[in-house]
Design an enzyme around this catalytic site. Structure first.
Site, PDB file in Angstrom:
ATOM      1  N   SER A 155      10.197   3.707   1.432  1.00 50.55           N
ATOM      2  CA  SER A 155      10.064   3.368   2.746  1.00 50.55           C
ATOM      3  C   SER A 155      10.434   2.056   2.887  1.00 50.55           C
ATOM      4  O   SER A 155      10.086   1.141   1.813  1.00 50.55           O
ATOM      5  CB  SER A 155       8.537   3.661   3.030  1.00 50.55           C
ATOM      6  OG  SER A 155       8.338   3.052   4.490  1.00 50.55           O
ATOM      7  N   TYR A 168      -0.545   3.935   1.517  1.00 47.71           N
ATOM      8  CA  TYR A 168       0.808   4.536   1.547  1.00 47.71           C
ATOM      9  C   TYR A 168       1.807   3.454   1.312  1.00 47.71           C
ATOM     10  O   TYR A 168       2.643   3.780   0.408  1.00 47.71           O
ATOM     11  CB  TYR A 168       0.926   4.684   3.232  1.00 47.71           C
ATOM     12  CG  TYR A 168       2.277   5.321   3.509  1.00 47.71           C
ATOM     13  CD1 TYR A 168       2.722   6.571   3.443  1.00 47.71           C
ATOM     14  CD2 TYR A 168       3.482   4.439   4.228  1.00 47.71           C
ATOM     15  CE1 TYR A 168       3.851   7.259   3.539  1.00 47.71           C
ATOM     16  CE2 TYR A 168       4.397   4.922   4.313  1.00 47.71           C
ATOM     17  CZ  TYR A 168       4.892   6.256   4.113  1.00 47.71           C
ATOM     18  OH  TYR A 168       6.128   6.548   4.469  1.00 47.71           O
ATOM     19  N   ALA A 170       1.451   0.883  -1.211  1.00 47.30           N
ATOM     20  CA  ALA A 170       1.573   0.901  -2.336  1.00 47.30           C
ATOM     21  C   ALA A 170       2.188   2.072  -2.980  1.00 47.30           C
ATOM     22  O   ALA A 170       2.835   1.925  -3.996  1.00 47.30           O
ATOM     23  CB  ALA A 170      -0.043   0.692  -2.816  1.00 47.30           C
TER      24      ALA A 170
HETATM   25  P1  NDP Z   1       7.628  15.430   6.975  1.00 47.70           P
HETATM   26  O1  NDP Z   1       6.041  15.321   7.134  1.00 47.70           O
HETATM   27  O2  NDP Z   1       8.283  16.210   7.938  1.00 47.70           O
HETATM   28  O3  NDP Z   1       8.025  15.777   5.593  1.00 47.70           O
HETATM   29  C1  NDP Z   1       7.280  15.575   4.440  1.00 47.70           C
HETATM   30  C2  NDP Z   1       7.452  16.927   3.663  1.00 47.70           C
HETATM   31  O4  NDP Z   1       6.864  16.657   2.248  1.00 47.70           O
HETATM   32  C3  NDP Z   1       6.835  18.251   4.223  1.00 47.70           C
HETATM   33  O5  NDP Z   1       7.968  19.129   4.257  1.00 47.70           O
HETATM   34  C4  NDP Z   1       5.658  18.563   3.405  1.00 47.70           C
HETATM   35  O6  NDP Z   1       5.529  20.003   3.338  1.00 47.70           O
HETATM   36  C5  NDP Z   1       6.059  18.045   2.073  1.00 47.70           C
HETATM   37  N1  NDP Z   1       5.017  17.786   1.365  1.00 47.70           N
HETATM   38  C6  NDP Z   1       3.886  17.286   1.501  1.00 47.70           C
HETATM   39  N2  NDP Z   1       2.967  17.099   0.166  1.00 47.70           N
HETATM   40  C7  NDP Z   1       3.495  17.787  -0.532  1.00 47.70           C
HETATM   41  C8  NDP Z   1       3.248  18.284  -1.921  1.00 47.70           C
HETATM   42  N3  NDP Z   1       2.268  17.769  -2.308  1.00 47.70           N
HETATM   43  N4  NDP Z   1       4.212  19.165  -2.564  1.00 47.70           N
HETATM   44  C9  NDP Z   1       5.398  19.408  -2.152  1.00 47.70           C
HETATM   45  N5  NDP Z   1       5.812  18.901  -0.991  1.00 47.70           N
HETATM   46  C10 NDP Z   1       4.943  18.150  -0.147  1.00 47.70           C
HETATM   47  O7  NDP Z   1       8.004  13.911   7.345  1.00 47.70           O
HETATM   48  P2  NDP Z   1       9.447  13.228   6.764  1.00 47.70           P
HETATM   49  O8  NDP Z   1      10.354  13.763   6.896  1.00 47.70           O
HETATM   50  O9  NDP Z   1       9.326  11.870   7.628  1.00 47.70           O
HETATM   51  O10 NDP Z   1       9.070  12.654   5.229  1.00 47.70           O
HETATM   52  C11 NDP Z   1       9.724  12.534   4.452  1.00 47.70           C
HETATM   53  C12 NDP Z   1       9.769  11.422   3.679  1.00 47.70           C
HETATM   54  O11 NDP Z   1      10.049  10.249   4.061  1.00 47.70           O
HETATM   55  C13 NDP Z   1       8.166  11.069   3.148  1.00 47.70           C
HETATM   56  O12 NDP Z   1       8.218  10.992   1.796  1.00 47.70           O
HETATM   57  C14 NDP Z   1       7.876  10.094   3.762  1.00 47.70           C
HETATM   58  O13 NDP Z   1       6.899   9.298   3.368  1.00 47.70           O
HETATM   59  C15 NDP Z   1       9.159   9.318   3.906  1.00 47.70           C
HETATM   60  N6  NDP Z   1       9.419   8.369   5.253  1.00 47.70           N
HETATM   61  C16 NDP Z   1       9.199   8.757   6.495  1.00 47.70           C
HETATM   62  C17 NDP Z   1       9.472   7.883   7.342  1.00 47.70           C
HETATM   63  C18 NDP Z   1       9.585   8.326   8.902  1.00 47.70           C
HETATM   64  O14 NDP Z   1       9.445   7.494   9.581  1.00 47.70           O
HETATM   65  N7  NDP Z   1       9.446   9.530   9.022  1.00 47.70           N
HETATM   66  C19 NDP Z   1       9.598   6.382   6.972  1.00 47.70           C
HETATM   67  C20 NDP Z   1       9.847   6.257   5.730  1.00 47.70           C
HETATM   68  C21 NDP Z   1       9.638   6.820   4.883  1.00 47.70           C
HETATM   69  P3  NDP Z   1       4.325  21.009   3.031  1.00 47.70           P
HETATM   70  O15 NDP Z   1       3.164  20.164   3.861  1.00 47.70           O
HETATM   71  O16 NDP Z   1       4.560  22.256   3.376  1.00 47.70           O
HETATM   72  O17 NDP Z   1       4.115  20.597   1.471  1.00 47.70           O
END
Ligand code: NDP
Length: 257
Positions: A155, A168, A170
């Protein structure tokens, strides 16, 4: 012929964590359009199956319920992909969690530092340890072919900080610095490891954000809008290409903000 033929991704084997929604969904579909076999990992099967069906229009695809913070589940999931398709070439470490916070500096200040130790460790377990476990399970397969492409979704907050959620931030900082260590260690094995640092992206993670948050971010963004999942996926695809002389980098996708 698959799209993006110049990237030579056709026939490669890819895993996208958090591939059922948002940025992961976009990465999975784009990789499939470029001809990669794509396995999507996440916890909920329903969104994963939908994305695997979409990917299946372009290339072989599978959906696996894997919690990336569970070491055994990660090993089992990666081994399943590798034995079905003959290895792992591309890993997109995208799964992540964020807590919803209300907009506004004062709200942030009220909220700041209220996470419990358990909540702090949960962020680390998914956003940072999850990458570590996935890397360690995939890299032996990559070493066998002397080829690997790892892309970690960190991020922009890893560089800037923010008024809220130190855990988050960190966890995202750990993801970025870990990227650099893996890049150093495995470059000689033909494995590149890079991070993407997205700004605000319009995904399910942000669905509870008030409309004014989108407006504020758009107004301070030189390119004039909030990011879309495909904005991130296009860079992930670029970093997954066959011929790449970039490793250990963290590249922002923020529209210049
Ligand atoms: P989403 O919430 O759509 O995607 C997160 C995904 O991670 C979900 O599909 C979720 O599915 C999966 N997930 C969460 N926990 C676990 C776990 N323990 N094991 C396996 N899968 C897991 O959000 P984004 O698409 O925005 O996020 C994707 C990445 O981008 C993240 O790392 C986020 O921190 C990062 N990011 C996003 C930003 C934004 O503004 N949207 C900005 C900067 C970074 P499920 O719950 O079914 O496991």
């Amino acid at each position: 012929m698959a799209a993006y033929a110049e990237y030579k991704i056709e026939g490669k084997i890819a895993i996208v964590t958090g591939g059922g929604t948002g940025i992961g969904e976009a990465c999975a579909i784009l990789l499939a359009q470029a001809g990669a076999k794509v396995a999507v990992f996440g916890r909920r099967m329903e969104p994963l199956e939908k994305v695997a069906a979409e990917c299946g229009k372009y290339a072989e695809a599978m959906a696996l319920s894997v919690d990336v913070s569970d070491e055994q589940a990660v090993r089992d999931g990666v081994d399943k992909v590798a034995s079905a398709w003959g290895g792992v070439d591309i890993l997109i470490n995208n799964a992540g969690i964020d807590l919803k916070v209300e907009m506004g500096e004062q709200r942030f200040e009220t909220y700041f530092g209220t996470e419990s130790a358990g909540e702090y460790m949960r962020y680390m377990a998914i956003n940072s340890l999850g990458h570590y476990l996935m890397n360690n399970a995939c890299i032996p397969y990559m070493q066998k072919k002397h080829f690997g492409r790892i892309v970690n979704i960190s991020s922009i907050l890893a560089l800037t900080g923010i008024y809220s959620t130190p855990p988050y931030v960190a966890s995202k900082g750990a993801s970025l610095t870990q990227t650099k260590s893996y890049a150093k260690r495995y470059g000689r094995d033909g494995i590149t490891v890079n991070a993407i640092l997205p700004g605000m992206i319009d995904t399910p993670m942000k669905e509870d954000s008030p409309p004014e948050e989108y407006d504020i971010v758009a107004s301070i963004t030189p390119l004039g809008r909030v990011g879309q999942p495909m904005d991130v996926a296009r860079l992930a695809l670029f970093l997954a290409q066959d011929d790449l002389f970039i490793t250990g980098e963290g590249i922002a996708v923020t529209g210049g903000s």
